[in-house]
Design an enzyme around this catalytic site. Structure first.
Site, PDB file in Angstrom:
ATOM      1  N   ASP A 193       0.712  -1.111  -0.102  1.00 54.39           N
ATOM      2  CA  ASP A 193       0.036   0.086   0.084  1.00 54.39           C
ATOM      3  C   ASP A 193       0.784   1.326   0.092  1.00 54.39           C
ATOM      4  O   ASP A 193       1.339   1.768   1.009  1.00 54.39           O
ATOM      5  CB  ASP A 193      -0.948   0.068   1.133  1.00 54.39           C
ATOM      6  N   HIS A 198       0.371   7.999   4.118  1.00 59.56           N
ATOM      7  CA  HIS A 198       0.969   7.364   5.309  1.00 59.56           C
ATOM      8  C   HIS A 198       2.440   7.214   5.204  1.00 59.56           C
ATOM      9  O   HIS A 198       3.297   6.788   6.328  1.00 59.56           O
ATOM     10  CB  HIS A 198       0.690   5.876   5.116  1.00 59.56           C
ATOM     11  N   ILE A 213      -0.650   9.390   8.648  1.00 57.81           N
ATOM     12  CA  ILE A 213      -1.608   8.668   9.486  1.00 57.81           C
ATOM     13  C   ILE A 213      -1.154   7.045   9.039  1.00 57.81           C
ATOM     14  O   ILE A 213      -0.642   6.740   8.236  1.00 57.81           O
ATOM     15  CB  ILE A 213      -2.828   8.631   9.358  1.00 57.81           C
TER      16      ILE A 213
END
Length: 290
Positions: A193, A198, A213
């Site tokens: 991912d 992120h 996050i």
């Protein structure tokens, strides 16, 4: 309109070959906190953790299904016909997996994915992506991801389901705290991912966050590991299904508090962020087991 619901739903399912081996499984386990035991009296080489990290003892946490093949069944669905959205507007709304049998440590499978539904929530759209994996011995797992896309609603579609689980009116049967390392998202994203939300502070600000996050699916995996280790005796083969709704964000460096209620064949859980006065992280969370 970037989302053409009719076109997305009418598109043929897409199939692709995926494969994985013990290194992919080990990397995923490390990404969801394996060997980072909160009990400092137990080393990373504790036998209970070696089930996740040592190839000669390895088993596979069922949530690995969400990243097998680099997560092609979930975020890959955003490239489906009729779907053209800004990645900064996408949040993972919910995730479910159904296990037909334990996932092997290494294997090759065919992953068939499709857009199962597109819901109109007014100011947002929810895209439901379903993926099914099968190998030479038959079905392995089915997964369903609900992706919340801000600013893409209002196209006149059905709102879709909005039921919530009732919370048991009794104290938790078990509670487990799981720390999130500062580098957790950087490690987890190596399983496939690559959303810059992120990792890239500037991109995170564009999405409305003051810093990157944690992946929702990382919290998802950490929670399942906690349930397996504390309720199911570390036996991943007992998991039959696992679903959750992503209720809030997690920042690296925080601690997940996982509260569990047990009943026959079922564990219901809620997950909160300890340092933010119990801010919600995962809700409507259920692990079904043998």
């Amino acid at each position: 309109m970037p989302i053409d619901a009719a076109k997305a739903l009418a598109a043929e399912a897409r199939s692709a070959a995926i494969s994985w081996d013990h290194k992919d499984v080990q990397l995923y386990h490390l990404g969801v906190g394996a060997a980072a035991n909160p009990d400092k009296d137990r080393p990373a080489t504790d036998p209970d953790e070696l089930r996740y990290t040592l190839e000669s003892r390895l088993h596979v946490l069922p949530s690995f299904a969400t990243v097998a093949g680099a997560g092609m069944g979930a975020m890959g669905g955003l490239s489906a016909p009729g779907i053209d959205v800004n990645l900064a507007a996408v949040l993972h709304g919910g995730q479910a997996i159904e296990l037909h049998r334990p996932i092997p440590v290494s294997g090759t499978a065919t992953l068939t994915s499709r857009v199962a539904a597109v819901h109109d929530k007014g100011k947002a759209a929810v895209i439901v992506l379903r993926a099914e994996a099968a190998d030479g011995d038959g079905p392995l797992w089915a997964s369903e991801a609900q992706l919340f896309v801000r600013g893409e609603g209002g196209f006149g579609g059905e709102r879709g389901p909005s039921a919530r689980l009732d919370v048991p009116e009794r104290p938790f049967d078990r509670t487990a705290d799981r720390p999130v390392r500062q580098d957790q998202a950087l490690l987890y994203r190596l399983s496939g991912d690559w959303n810059p939300l992120h990792a890239d502070p500037e991109f995170a600000k564009l999405a409305g966050f003051d810093r990157p996050i944690l992946h929702g699916l990382c919290s998802y995996g950490m929670t399942l590991k906690a349930v397996v280790d504390t309720v199911l005796g570390g036996d991943v083969s007992r998991v039959r299904g696992y679903r959750t709704r992503f209720a809030g964000v997690v920042f690296p460096g925080e601690t997940l508090r996982i509260g569990m209620w047990e009943s026959a064949g079922r564990v219901q859980a809620v997950v909160t962020a300890l340092e933010r006065d119990g801010a919600p992280v995962l809700a409507d969370t259920v692990v079904e087991h043998a």
